[in-house]
Design an enzyme around this catalytic site. Structure first.
Site, PDB file in Angstrom:
ATOM      1  N   ARG A  51       1.258  -1.102  -0.168  1.00  0.00           N
ATOM      2  CA  ARG A  51       0.243  -0.461  -0.098  1.00  0.00           C
ATOM      3  C   ARG A  51       0.944   1.175  -0.405  1.00  0.00           C
ATOM      4  O   ARG A  51       0.550   2.251  -0.571  1.00  0.00           O
ATOM      5  CB  ARG A  51      -1.291   0.208   1.016  1.00  0.00           C
ATOM      6  N   TYR A 103     -18.184  16.674 -14.655  1.00  0.00           N
ATOM      7  CA  TYR A 103     -17.898  15.295 -14.556  1.00  0.00           C
ATOM      8  C   TYR A 103     -19.089  14.978 -13.599  1.00  0.00           C
ATOM      9  O   TYR A 103     -19.030  15.556 -12.255  1.00  0.00           O
ATOM     10  CB  TYR A 103     -17.134  14.440 -14.282  1.00  0.00           C
ATOM     11  N   ASP A 175      -9.212  18.476 -12.915  1.00  0.00           N
ATOM     12  CA  ASP A 175      -9.391  17.855 -13.985  1.00  0.00           C
ATOM     13  C   ASP A 175      -9.279  17.702 -14.639  1.00  0.00           C
ATOM     14  O   ASP A 175      -9.287  18.964 -15.822  1.00  0.00           O
ATOM     15  CB  ASP A 175     -10.954  17.374 -13.585  1.00  0.00           C
ATOM     16  N   LYS A 200      -9.870   6.834 -18.903  1.00  0.00           N
ATOM     17  CA  LYS A 200     -10.036   7.391 -20.056  1.00  0.00           C
ATOM     18  C   LYS A 200      -8.936   7.537 -20.856  1.00  0.00           C
ATOM     19  O   LYS A 200      -7.935   6.280 -21.609  1.00  0.00           O
ATOM     20  CB  LYS A 200     -10.459   9.032 -19.959  1.00  0.00           C
TER      21      LYS A 200
HETATM   22  C1  LIG Z   1     -14.061   9.553 -15.934  1.00  0.00           C
HETATM   23  C2  LIG Z   1     -14.112  10.882 -15.575  1.00  0.00           C
HETATM   24  C3  LIG Z   1     -13.786  10.182 -13.961  1.00  0.00           C
HETATM   25  C4  LIG Z   1     -14.018   9.755 -13.348  1.00  0.00           C
HETATM   26  O1  LIG Z   1     -12.915   8.430 -13.240  1.00  0.00           O
HETATM   27  P1  LIG Z   1     -12.927   7.188 -13.141  1.00  0.00           P
HETATM   28  O2  LIG Z   1     -12.222   6.556 -12.954  1.00  0.00           O
HETATM   29  O3  LIG Z   1     -14.821   6.911 -13.852  1.00  0.00           O
HETATM   30  O4  LIG Z   1     -13.497   7.041 -11.484  1.00  0.00           O
HETATM   31  C5  LIG Z   1     -13.098  12.103 -13.080  1.00  0.00           C
HETATM   32  N1  LIG Z   1     -13.211  13.278 -14.114  1.00  0.00           N
HETATM   33  C6  LIG Z   1     -13.592  12.867 -15.162  1.00  0.00           C
HETATM   34  C7  LIG Z   1     -13.659  13.882 -16.639  1.00  0.00           C
HETATM   35  C8  LIG Z   1     -13.721  11.916 -15.875  1.00  0.00           C
HETATM   36  O5  LIG Z   1     -14.686  12.045 -17.684  1.00  0.00           O
END
Ligand SMILES: *Cc1c(COP(=O)(O)O)cnc(C)c1O
Length: 384
Positions: A51, A103, A175, A200
């Site tokens: 961890r 999101y 983000d 993504k």
């Molecule tokens: C998908 C996404 C998230 C969340 O990510 P996960 O890996 O699904 O938890 C956060 N911000 C954006 C812009 C996203 O497209």
């Protein structure tokens, strides 16, 4: 690691922080599927308990730090775990400013979970810096950005917002999922913490959930490390392996997907069934000037609005190539009905207020042949 900082992005992506296994010379870092590490003579070595750290995770953590100019990177079990872990730097009584178009999962976290933790949140249209400054209160501690926003592609001026944040002593978090480290480098623009859903583009193959965080501030890095280790939402070794493998081809994939997105956006904008296309690459995109001052490309995601709601069902029935799903950033094209999928977590009235309509669709362009994609989409739109 520091010696590699001079490499260009395509090289960094392939060689990352660790490009061969220090123990064996293997060309891929093995999946170190061990929970604990031997302490020779009772003394802790480079790794002690998985961890806290392990070579598989170290590879992707070094990669994100190198790619964005951070001092240290952190890998989590999902993008939401990354966002929640970064926001765990806030305390009860604090106030956070976030975008009013973001999101869906982040919206849910900010409005439900942070509220339970007695952290106040204001959702503000960040395309107007004055609105952000007006939202600052005595207990405001942080500013959370997402630009271009999702799914309406509103652009926030990162430099202007960082200036406001610094004036008020606020922590800035972004983000950066849509742009990836290849198209937008927030730490260089003064943002404190950059966050990715590596599920993504970074992973890139729709076969993994992962989150990454990096910062250029050594003090913040120490706090993030402490929270990561204490909270424990770390990325598992097998998923680190998949992510490291995906990152190696990010440039090739993103260049190809972005080209396809540009073609689809232009053709959709000229299609009689389409009311509007939101894509930073279009000449009439409202945030174009600011976006191109802070990012080096338009990205591979766009959204568009149908003129008629009646066109939606036939389109979703007829298209064959895109997977119809929430998510983005895969090698395959993904078509999302934002209302019912990516933004399902947001109540209907709130969606309407944000400007998200049931006729809004999002396309994450994949790397297929764009003529096949267009024939498929145009066929789906034609029958309406
Ligand atoms: C998908 C996404 C998230 C969340 O990510 P996960 O890996 O699904 O938890 C956060 N911000 C954006 C812009 C996203 O497209």
């Amino acid at each position: 690691m520091s010696a590699r900082k001079t490499y260009r992005p395509a090289t960094l992506l392939v060689h990352q922080g660790m490009d061969r296994d220090p123990a064996t010379g293997a060309a891929a870092i093995p999946i170190y599927q061990a929970s604990t590490y031997h302490h020779p003579g009772g003394r802790s070595g480079d790794y002690d308990y998985a961890r806290s750290g392990n070579p598989s995770r170290q590879q992707v953590e070094e990669a994100i730090a190198l790619l964005e100019g951070g001092v240290q990177g952190f890998a989590y079990s999902s993008g939401m775990a990354a966002i929640a872990s970064a926001l765990s730097l806030l305390q009860p009584g604090d106030h956070l400013i976030a975008p009013d178009d973001l999101y869906g999962g982040t919206y849910r976290y900010l409005t439900l979970i942070l509220a339970e933790q007695k952290i106040e949140v204001s959702l503000v249209d960040q395309s107007d810096p004055q609105k952000v400054e007006d939202a600052v209160r005595p207990n405001t501690r942080a500013l959370f950005l997402e630009t271009p926003s999702n799914p309406l592609f509103k652009v926030a001026d990162i430099r202007a917002l960082v200036t406001i944040a610094r004036r008020h002593g606020l922590l800035t978090l972004i983000d950066n999922t849509f742009m990836t480290p290849l198209r937008q480098k927030p730490l260089e623009l003064g943002v404190d913490v950059s966050i990715h859903s590596a599920t993504k583009f970074l992973g890139g193959h729709s076969d993994l959930l992962a989150g990454l965080v990096t910062t250029a501030d050594p003090e913040l890095a120490k706090r993030l490390k402490r929270h990561q280790n204490a909270f424990g939402a770390v990325l598992a070794p097998f998923d680190c392996f998949l992510l490291a493998r995906g990152i190696k081809t990010l440039k090739l994939r993103l260049d190809a997907a972005e080209r396809n997105a540009g073609v689809l956006a232009a053709r959709l904008a000229g299609h009689p069934a389409v009311a509007r296309v939101h894509y930073p690459g279009l000449a009439d995109f409202p945030g174009r000037k600011i976006h191109s001052a802070q990012a080096t490309g338009a990205g591979a995601v766009l959204s568009f609005e149908l003129k008629e709601k009646a066109a939606l069902a036939p389109l979703l029935e007829r298209v064959r190539l895109p997977i119809i799903a929430p998510s983005l950033g895969g090698v395959e094209t993904i078509l999302t009905h934002c209302w019912s999928m990516s933004h399902a977590a947001i109540p209907a009235e709130a969606k309407t207020k944000m400007g998200i309509r049931p006729t809004l669709l999002r396309i994450s362009a994949g790397i297929e042949d764009v003529e096949d994609l267009w024939e498929d989409l145009a066929g789906g739109l034609a029958c309406s």
